[in-house]
Design an enzyme around this catalytic site. Structure first.
Site, mmCIF file in Angstrom:
data_model
loop_
_atom_site.group_PDB
_atom_site.id
_atom_site.type_symbol
_atom_site.label_atom_id
_atom_site.label_comp_id
_atom_site.label_asym_id
_atom_site.label_seq_id
_atom_site.Cartn_x
_atom_site.Cartn_y
_atom_site.Cartn_z
ATOM 1 N N TYR A 92 -75.980 65.700 51.673
ATOM 2 C CA TYR A 92 -76.871 66.258 52.694
ATOM 3 C C TYR A 92 -78.186 65.479 52.762
ATOM 4 O O TYR A 92 -78.701 65.219 53.852
ATOM 5 C CB TYR A 92 -77.133 67.743 52.429
ATOM 6 C CG TYR A 92 -77.682 68.460 53.639
ATOM 7 C CD1 TYR A 92 -76.840 68.957 54.624
ATOM 8 C CD2 TYR A 92 -79.064 68.614 53.816
ATOM 9 C CE1 TYR A 92 -77.339 69.595 55.757
ATOM 10 C CE2 TYR A 92 -79.578 69.247 54.934
ATOM 11 C CZ TYR A 92 -78.719 69.736 55.897
ATOM 12 O OH TYR A 92 -79.213 70.358 57.023
ATOM 13 N N PRO A 133 -71.884 67.736 64.494
ATOM 14 C CA PRO A 133 -73.278 67.935 64.072
ATOM 15 C C PRO A 133 -73.454 68.708 62.763
ATOM 16 O O PRO A 133 -74.559 68.777 62.230
ATOM 17 C CB PRO A 133 -73.886 68.712 65.244
ATOM 18 C CG PRO A 133 -72.739 69.348 65.941
ATOM 19 C CD PRO A 133 -71.562 68.450 65.743
ATOM 20 N N TYR A 145 -76.756 77.684 57.491
ATOM 21 C CA TYR A 145 -75.439 77.448 58.089
ATOM 22 C C TYR A 145 -74.584 78.668 57.727
ATOM 23 O O TYR A 145 -74.486 79.004 56.541
ATOM 24 C CB TYR A 145 -74.772 76.204 57.493
ATOM 25 C CG TYR A 145 -75.435 74.879 57.844
ATOM 26 C CD1 TYR A 145 -74.952 74.092 58.882
ATOM 27 C CD2 TYR A 145 -76.527 74.404 57.119
ATOM 28 C CE1 TYR A 145 -75.530 72.865 59.203
ATOM 29 C CE2 TYR A 145 -77.114 73.176 57.432
ATOM 30 C CZ TYR A 145 -76.606 72.421 58.469
ATOM 31 O OH TYR A 145 -77.191 71.212 58.786
ATOM 32 N N LYS A 185 -75.754 64.388 60.595
ATOM 33 C CA LYS A 185 -75.706 62.982 60.184
ATOM 34 C C LYS A 185 -75.818 61.977 61.332
ATOM 35 O O LYS A 185 -76.007 60.786 61.099
ATOM 36 C CB LYS A 185 -74.393 62.706 59.422
ATOM 37 C CG LYS A 185 -74.344 63.355 58.046
ATOM 38 C CD LYS A 185 -75.340 62.713 57.113
ATOM 39 C CE LYS A 185 -75.563 63.486 55.841
ATOM 40 N NZ LYS A 185 -76.955 63.774 55.543
ATOM 41 N N HIS A 226 -88.115 69.849 53.624
ATOM 42 C CA HIS A 226 -87.268 70.939 53.133
ATOM 43 C C HIS A 226 -86.592 70.534 51.830
ATOM 44 O O HIS A 226 -85.879 69.543 51.792
ATOM 45 C CB HIS A 226 -86.192 71.295 54.163
ATOM 46 C CG HIS A 226 -86.711 72.066 55.330
ATOM 47 N ND1 HIS A 226 -85.938 72.927 56.057
ATOM 48 C CD2 HIS A 226 -87.956 72.127 55.882
ATOM 49 C CE1 HIS A 226 -86.674 73.475 57.013
ATOM 50 N NE2 HIS A 226 -87.904 72.996 56.937
HETATM 51 C C1 PHB Z 1 -80.803 71.120 64.774
HETATM 52 O O1 PHB Z 1 -81.877 71.501 64.330
HETATM 53 O O2 PHB Z 1 -80.628 70.947 65.990
HETATM 54 C C2 PHB Z 1 -79.702 70.866 63.825
HETATM 55 C C3 PHB Z 1 -79.918 70.977 62.466
HETATM 56 C C4 PHB Z 1 -78.893 70.748 61.575
HETATM 57 C C5 PHB Z 1 -77.643 70.411 62.043
HETATM 58 C C6 PHB Z 1 -77.407 70.276 63.404
HETATM 59 C C7 PHB Z 1 -78.443 70.508 64.299
HETATM 60 O O3 PHB Z 1 -76.631 70.211 61.164
#
Ligand code: PHB
Ligand code: APR
Length: 390
Positions: free
Chosen positions: A385, A293, A201, A297, A72
Site C-alpha cells: 500500500y 482503483p 475500505y 495505484k 496518513h
Molecule cells: C480517492 O480518494 O478517490 C481514492 C482513494 C483510494 C483509492 C481509490 C480512490 O483506493
C-alpha cells in the site's frame, strides 16, 4: 516545429516527464487533445506513495502538496461490522502515504510548466506518430484547423488508455493482458466533513464501499455498482443509503451527508501492454497499464514509469548512454506487474462478485479473518500500500 522529446498527452504522466526533462535542459513539447479545463475537471484518486512525493519534489512542484497534503500512517479495512486498522507506519519501518488529489497534482504541474515556459499545446487533434523505427520520428497533428508537424528524437506516449500511441505498435509486437471486473465504482464528491480521518475500505453483503477525503470539509465516497450503471439513476439519497448500509454501523452513525458536487461511475479493469517500447516510441502511465482503483495505484504507477524513463532520457542526452532506454520496458513492467497483483488482490478481497455466492464468499471472509489475525499478512498489505521501491 521541432523539439527533442515529443510527448503525447498532458495528463500527470506527460506533464511530470516534461517538467523533469526541462529541469535538465532537455526540450519537450506536449500535445494534449483536450482543453486544460477539461483535463482539470477529471476527478481521480488521491493517495500518493512516498516515491511519487519524492518525484514531485525533484520536479520542483511539491510546495502546495507538502503544505496541503495529509500524511496518513494507517488505513482501515472493514468487513461487515469488523474493523481492522493497518498500521502502515509501524509495519513498514516508518513509511506513510499522502492524501492529495490527483486533480491538484495536475494543477500544480500545469502551473510549474507555465512558470518555466514549457510548451503544452491543447486541443491538438488527430495526433499521429510517424517513422518510429527511424532515428527521426515525427508527429503530425491539427491545431485550429491548421496541419502541423513536430520533429523530435523520441515520441513518448502518455496519452492514457484511449490514446493513439499504443495502437501504432504493430499487432505482432504488442501483447496485451486484461481482466474486466463485473462491477464499477459509483463515486461522489461532497462538501461535508470526512466520516473518518483515515481511509476506510469496506466489504459488506451489499458490496464494496470506500470512505476517502480531499480536505477537512471535502469528502470522497464510493460504492460498488454495475459497470454500465448511469450515475444519474442514483439520487443523492440512494447513494447515501447504500453507503450507510455498507460501512460498519458505528461509522455510518457519524456520517455527515450533503449534496453531491460530482457523481460518476468508473468501470474496473486490469490491463497491461507489453512491451512499452517500440523503436523510438516509449509508453508510460495509463497508455500502457490500468489497475482497478482499489489500492490507489494508478497515478503512483505512472510515476514510477516516469522515474525510469526520465532517468533513461537524461542519461542518453547527457552521456549518450543507451542502457536505460534499452532496459526501460523490462524494468517498468517488473514493478507494474507487482502493482497489478496487489490491485487485483485488494479488488478480489473487497468486492461482491456475482459469481461468488457460497464458496467464494467464505474464502473472502477467511482471507479477511486471516488478515485480522496475522501481522505477517498485514505487513504484506502495508508494504504494497505504501508502495514498493523503484
Ligand atoms: C480517492 O480518494 O478517490 C481514492 C482513494 C483510494 C483509492 C481509490 C480512490 O483506493
Ligand atoms: N492525442 C493527444 N492527447 C491525448 C490523446 C491523443 N490522441 N488521447 C488521449 N490524450 C490525453 C488525454 O486527454 C489525457 O489528458 O492524454 C492524457 C492522458 O492522461 P491520463 O489518462 O490522466 O493518463 P496518465 O497521464 O498516464 O495518468 C495516469 O491517471 O487515469 C489516471 O489512474 C490513472 O491516476 C492515473 C493517472
Amino acid at each position: 516545429m521541432d523539439t527533442q522529446v515529443g510527448i503525447i498527452g498532458g495528463g500527470p504522466s506527460g506533464l511530470l516527464l516534461s517538467q523533469l526533462l526541462h529541469l535538465r535542459g532537455i526540450q519537450t513539447v506536449v500535445l494534449e487533445r483536450r482543453s486544460r479545463d477539461y483535463v482539470l475537471g477529471r476527478i481521480r484518486a488521491g493517495v500518493l506513495e512516498q516515491g511519487f512525493q519524492a518525484l514531485m519534489r525533484r520536479a520542483e512542484v511539491a510546495q502546495r502538496m507538502d503544505r496541503d497534503g495529509q500524511v496518513h500512517g494507517g488505513v482501515n479495512i472493514a468487513y461487515q461490522e469488523d474493523r481492522l486498522r493497518i498500521d502502515l507506519e509501524g509495519l513498514t519501518g516508518g513509511k506513510t502515504v499522502m492524501v492529495y488529489g490527483q486533480t491538484e497534482v495536475t494543477r500544480d504541474l500545469y502551473a510549474a510548466r507555465d512558470a518555466l515556459g514549457g510548451i503544452v499545446i491543447h486541443e491538438a487533434e488527430d495526433v499521429t506518430p510517424h517513422d518510429l523505427e527511424s532515428d527521426q520520428p515525427y508527429l503530425t497533428f491539427t491545431k485550429d484547423g491548421v496541419a502541423e508537424r513536430l520533429d523530435c528524437d523520441f515520441v513518448i506516449g502518455c496519452d492514457g488508455y484511449h490514446g493513439v500511441s499504443r495502437q501504432v505498435i504493430p499487432a505482432e509486437v504488442l501483447k496485451t493482458f486484461e481482466r474486466v471486473y463485473p462491477f464499477g465504482w459509483l463515486g461522489v464528491l461532497s462538501q461535508t466533513p470526512p466520516v473518518n480521518e483515515e481511509l476506510i475500505y469496506a466489504r459488506h453483503d451489499t458490496g464494496f464501499a470506500l470512505c476517502s477525503l480531499r480536505g477537512p470539509e471535502l469528502s470522497r465516497y464510493y460504492v460498488q455498482c454495475r459497470a454500465d450503471e448511469n450515475p444519474d439513476d442514483w439520487s443523492d439519497a440512494d447513494f447515501w443509503q447504500r453507503l450507510k448500509s455498507t460501512i460498519p454501523a458505528e461509522v455510518a452513525a457519524r456520517l455527515v451527508t450533503g449534496p453531491a458536487i460530482e457523481k460518476s461511475v468508473a468501470p474496473l479493469r486490469s490491463f497491461v501492454a507489453e512491451p512499452m517500447r517500440w523503436g523510438r516510441l516509449f509508453l508510460a502511465g495509463d497508455a500502457a497499464h490500468i489497475v482497478p482503483p482499489t489500492g490507489a495505484k494508478g497515478l503512483n504507477l505512472a510515476a514510477s514509469d516516469i522515474h525510469y524513463l526520465s532517468e533513461a532520457l537524461i542519461a542518453w542526452y547527457g552521456e549518450g548512454d543507451e542502457r536505460g532506454l534499452e532496459t526501460y520496458s523490462a524494468r517498468a513492467l517488473k514493478r507494474i506487474w507487482k502493482a497489478e497483483r496487489f490491485s487485483w488482490w485488494m479488488t478480489q478481497l473487497l468486492h461482491k462478485f456475482p459469481e461468488n455466492e457460497g464458496f467464494g464468499d467464505r474464502i473472502q471472509r477467511a482471507e479477511f479473518d486471516y488478515l485480522m489475525s496475522s501481522r505477517a499478512a498485514q505487513t504484506v498489505l502495508a508494504e504494497n500500500y505504501v508502495g514498493l521501491p523503484y
